[in-house]
Design a protein around this motif. Structure first.
Motif, PDB file in Angstrom:
ATOM      1  N   VAL A 114       0.818  -1.221   0.000  1.00  0.00           N
ATOM      2  CA  VAL A 114       0.000   0.000   0.000  1.00  0.00           C
ATOM      3  C   VAL A 114       0.846   1.263   0.000  1.00  0.00           C
ATOM      4  N   ASP A 115       2.162   1.147   0.059  1.00  0.00           N
ATOM      5  CA  ASP A 115       3.016   2.325   0.060  1.00  0.00           C
ATOM      6  C   ASP A 115       2.986   3.020  -1.301  1.00  0.00           C
ATOM      7  N   GLN A 116       3.025   4.337  -1.250  1.00  0.00           N
ATOM      8  CA  GLN A 116       3.045   5.143  -2.472  1.00  0.00           C
ATOM      9  C   GLN A 116       4.504   5.425  -2.848  1.00  0.00           C
ATOM     10  N   GLY A 118      12.312   7.130  -9.523  1.00  0.00           N
ATOM     11  CA  GLY A 118      13.443   8.028  -9.436  1.00  0.00           C
ATOM     12  C   GLY A 118      13.731   8.573  -8.061  1.00  0.00           C
ATOM     13  N   ILE A 119      12.890   8.273  -7.097  1.00  0.00           N
ATOM     14  CA  ILE A 119      13.090   8.755  -5.726  1.00  0.00           C
ATOM     15  C   ILE A 119      13.745   7.638  -4.911  1.00  0.00           C
ATOM     16  N   PRO A 120      14.958   7.859  -4.409  1.00  0.00           N
ATOM     17  CA  PRO A 120      15.628   6.802  -3.632  1.00  0.00           C
ATOM     18  C   PRO A 120      14.812   6.411  -2.409  1.00  0.00           C
ATOM     19  N   THR A 121      14.756   5.131  -2.170  1.00  0.00           N
ATOM     20  CA  THR A 121      14.104   4.589  -0.983  1.00  0.00           C
ATOM     21  C   THR A 121      14.964   3.445  -0.477  1.00  0.00           C
ATOM     22  N   ARG A 122      14.435   2.628   0.409  1.00  0.00           N
ATOM     23  CA  ARG A 122      15.183   1.472   0.897  1.00  0.00           C
ATOM     24  C   ARG A 122      14.224   0.308   1.093  1.00  0.00           C
ATOM     25  N   ILE A 123      14.708  -0.841   0.814  1.00  0.00           N
ATOM     26  CA  ILE A 123      13.980  -2.082   1.108  1.00  0.00           C
ATOM     27  C   ILE A 123      14.598  -2.630   2.379  1.00  0.00           C
ATOM     28  N   PHE A 148      17.929  -6.194   7.896  1.00  0.00           N
ATOM     29  CA  PHE A 148      18.663  -6.061   6.630  1.00  0.00           C
ATOM     30  C   PHE A 148      18.116  -4.871   5.858  1.00  0.00           C
ATOM     31  N   GLU A 149      18.967  -4.282   5.015  1.00  0.00           N
ATOM     32  CA  GLU A 149      18.581  -3.116   4.225  1.00  0.00           C
ATOM     33  C   GLU A 149      19.243  -3.155   2.851  1.00  0.00           C
ATOM     34  N   LEU A 150      18.543  -2.613   1.876  1.00  0.00           N
ATOM     35  CA  LEU A 150      19.099  -2.448   0.537  1.00  0.00           C
ATOM     36  C   LEU A 150      18.569  -1.142  -0.048  1.00  0.00           C
ATOM     37  N   PRO A 151      19.454  -0.206  -0.429  1.00  0.00           N
ATOM     38  CA  PRO A 151      18.970   1.018  -1.089  1.00  0.00           C
ATOM     39  C   PRO A 151      18.410   0.687  -2.469  1.00  0.00           C
ATOM     40  N   TRP A 152      17.365   1.415  -2.865  1.00  0.00           N
ATOM     41  CA  TRP A 152      16.706   1.125  -4.141  1.00  0.00           C
ATOM     42  C   TRP A 152      16.110   2.406  -4.706  1.00  0.00           C
ATOM     43  N   THR A 153      16.387   2.652  -5.960  1.00  0.00           N
ATOM     44  CA  THR A 153      15.742   3.751  -6.681  1.00  0.00           C
ATOM     45  C   THR A 153      14.879   3.125  -7.766  1.00  0.00           C
ATOM     46  N   PRO A 154      13.582   3.050  -7.537  1.00  0.00           N
ATOM     47  CA  PRO A 154      12.719   2.303  -8.461  1.00  0.00           C
ATOM     48  C   PRO A 154      12.425   3.068  -9.751  1.00  0.00           C
ATOM     49  N   ILE A 155      12.154   2.326 -10.798  1.00  0.00           N
ATOM     50  CA  ILE A 155      11.597   2.885 -12.016  1.00  0.00           C
ATOM     51  C   ILE A 155      10.085   2.697 -11.964  1.00  0.00           C
ATOM     52  N   SER A 156       9.359   3.350 -12.827  1.00  0.00           N
ATOM     53  CA  SER A 156       7.900   3.261 -12.777  1.00  0.00           C
ATOM     54  C   SER A 156       7.429   1.872 -13.210  1.00  0.00           C
ATOM     55  N   GLY A 157       6.301   1.471 -12.663  1.00  0.00           N
ATOM     56  CA  GLY A 157       5.732   0.175 -13.018  1.00  0.00           C
ATOM     57  C   GLY A 157       5.521  -0.721 -11.817  1.00  0.00           C
ATOM     58  N   LYS A 158       5.226  -1.986 -12.111  1.00  0.00           N
ATOM     59  CA  LYS A 158       4.987  -2.973 -11.080  1.00  0.00           C
ATOM     60  C   LYS A 158       6.282  -3.738 -10.783  1.00  0.00           C
ATOM     61  N   HIS A 159       6.504  -4.027  -9.518  1.00  0.00           N
ATOM     62  CA  HIS A 159       7.718  -4.729  -9.107  1.00  0.00           C
ATOM     63  C   HIS A 159       7.358  -5.832  -8.106  1.00  0.00           C
ATOM     64  N   ILE A 160       8.020  -6.954  -8.219  1.00  0.00           N
ATOM     65  CA  ILE A 160       7.911  -8.026  -7.229  1.00  0.00           C
ATOM     66  C   ILE A 160       9.219  -8.049  -6.442  1.00  0.00           C
ATOM     67  N   LEU A 161       9.144  -7.632  -5.185  1.00  0.00           N
ATOM     68  CA  LEU A 161      10.303  -7.634  -4.303  1.00  0.00           C
ATOM     69  C   LEU A 161      10.366  -8.969  -3.570  1.00  0.00           C
ATOM     70  N   VAL A 207       3.802  -1.024  -6.587  1.00  0.00           N
ATOM     71  CA  VAL A 207       3.613  -0.260  -7.813  1.00  0.00           C
ATOM     72  C   VAL A 207       4.266   1.096  -7.638  1.00  0.00           C
ATOM     73  N   THR A 208       5.091   1.499  -8.603  1.00  0.00           N
ATOM     74  CA  THR A 208       5.771   2.782  -8.562  1.00  0.00           C
ATOM     75  C   THR A 208       5.170   3.709  -9.623  1.00  0.00           C
ATOM     76  N   SER A 209       4.782   4.890  -9.192  1.00  0.00           N
ATOM     77  CA  SER A 209       4.194   5.848 -10.127  1.00  0.00           C
ATOM     78  C   SER A 209       5.274   6.754 -10.719  1.00  0.00           C
ATOM     79  N   LYS A 210       4.969   7.367 -11.844  1.00  0.00           N
ATOM     80  CA  LYS A 210       5.919   8.252 -12.508  1.00  0.00           C
ATOM     81  C   LYS A 210       6.043   9.579 -11.751  1.00  0.00           C
TER      82      LYS A 210
END
Length: 328
Positions: free
Chosen positions: A235-237, A241-246, A285-298, A325-328
């Motif tokens: 449910v996270d928005q 292109g915005i860095p986040t972390r898993i 555990f942590e992993l930095p991630w900068t997602p691209i738009s679209g659907k992702h299976i982590l 899901v990552t929005s543009k």
């Protein structure tokens, strides 16, 4: 094992847990409100004034201990993950009922030392006081521990959880706690401890909680390596292109030494950073991630210091995945 001063407040199997599942587990120590609750036969309500513990079997000094006796004995705190093994009727289905808590109580080894066990004792049986039916079986909730595990420093007759006295719904006033092993072995509402030469013969050690292997069945004891993604959740928005972390938690009876994360459904894996553990706590555990738009299976998977890892599916410790899901 019905005694005065107790009654079944609720009958039958029950499960309680946070609606968000593992995504609710954002803190290092899991608050009691976010820690799962599972019962086979129901919740037992016990008047602490009436509770007592019988220690018998292959011992030279059989004893009966009251709550005040345990409270007067030396106690220790121990941090540990606490995980349900899942349904014994569906042992290959991952349930991911997990938390990380601090127990406080009397080491079981101190009680067994006072009882002066016979050299022939190879197992310690523990029996809960609840009664009722589970999956068509009416019998005592009795489990056993090999003597080496029973004498381990971390195994407690617990009186507290996260600094508070054990409530009845948590198995109080006293429950067994076996850090590193699945929760089915941590008997709630414990009423008797028996030293024996052989394994207990009740349904919870013979019919339930045994896994098939090529060489025969294996008891559901030591927790296999496992990991979950806490964030992001479905449910996270997220924005492209915005860095986040898993990030999430990894745990097991043995220390976790490696966690890998995939952002494309298992096609490629990246090594995450893994934090330390205290006692048998879970590890972040942590992993930095900068997602691209679209659907992702982590996805996440881990391995312990023995080189044991997680299967992709069909196991209680199967690899965890989260769709985002990552929005543009």
């Amino acid at each position: 094992m019905r005694r005065p001063g107790m009654y079944m407040a609720r009958n039958g199997f029950s499960f309680q847990g946070p609606a968000e599942g593992v995504h609710a587990l954002g803190s290092w120590i899991t608050p009691a409100d976010d820690l799962f609750l599972v019962t086979h036969m129901g919740f037992l309500q016990i008047d602490p004034e009436h509770w007592y513990l019988d220690i018998n079997g292959l011992v030279e000094n059989p004893m009966t201990l009251r709550l005040a006796d345990l409270q007067a004995m030396p106690q220790r705190e121990y941090m540990s993950f606490h995980e349900c093994a899942g349904s014994p009727l569906a042992p290959t289905v991952a349930k991911r009922r997990i938390g990380n808590v601090v127990w406080k109580g009397v080491p079981l080894s101190l009680v067994l030392e006072q009882a002066r066990m016979n050299d022939k004792a190879s197992f310690i049986w523990t029996c809960g006081l609840e009664w009722g039916e589970y999956s068509g079986v009416e019998d005592a909730y009795q489990k056993d521990l090999p003597i080496d595990k029973a004498l381990a420093d971390e195994v407690l007759l617990a009186l507290e959880l996260n600094g508070q006295p054990l409530t009845c719904e948590r198995g109080g006033p006293v429950r067994l706690v076996v850090p590193g092993w699945y929760g089915t072995n941590s008997v709630k509402w414990v009423g008797s401890i028996t030293a024996a030469e052989r394994r207990a013969s009740g349904p919870y050690t013979t019919r339930f909680y045994n896994d098939p292997t090529p060489s025969g069945t294996k008891p559901v004891w030591s927790v296999a390596p496992e990991s979950v993604i806490v964030s992001p959740s479905p449910v996270d928005q997220l924005q492209a292109g915005i860095p986040t972390r898993i990030w999430g938690w990894a745990w097991g009876d043995h220390r976790i030494t490696c966690v890998e994360v995939s952002v494309d459904g298992g096609g490629n894996w990246q090594t995450a950073t893994v934090g330390p553990r205290q006692g048998r706590s879970w590890q972040r555990f942590e992993l930095p991630w900068t997602p691209i738009s679209g659907k992702h299976i982590l996805m996440c998977r881990c391995a312990n210091e023995l080189g044991e890892g997680q299967p992709l599916s069909d196991a209680r410790n199967a690899v965890h995945s989260v769709g985002v899901v990552t929005s543009k």
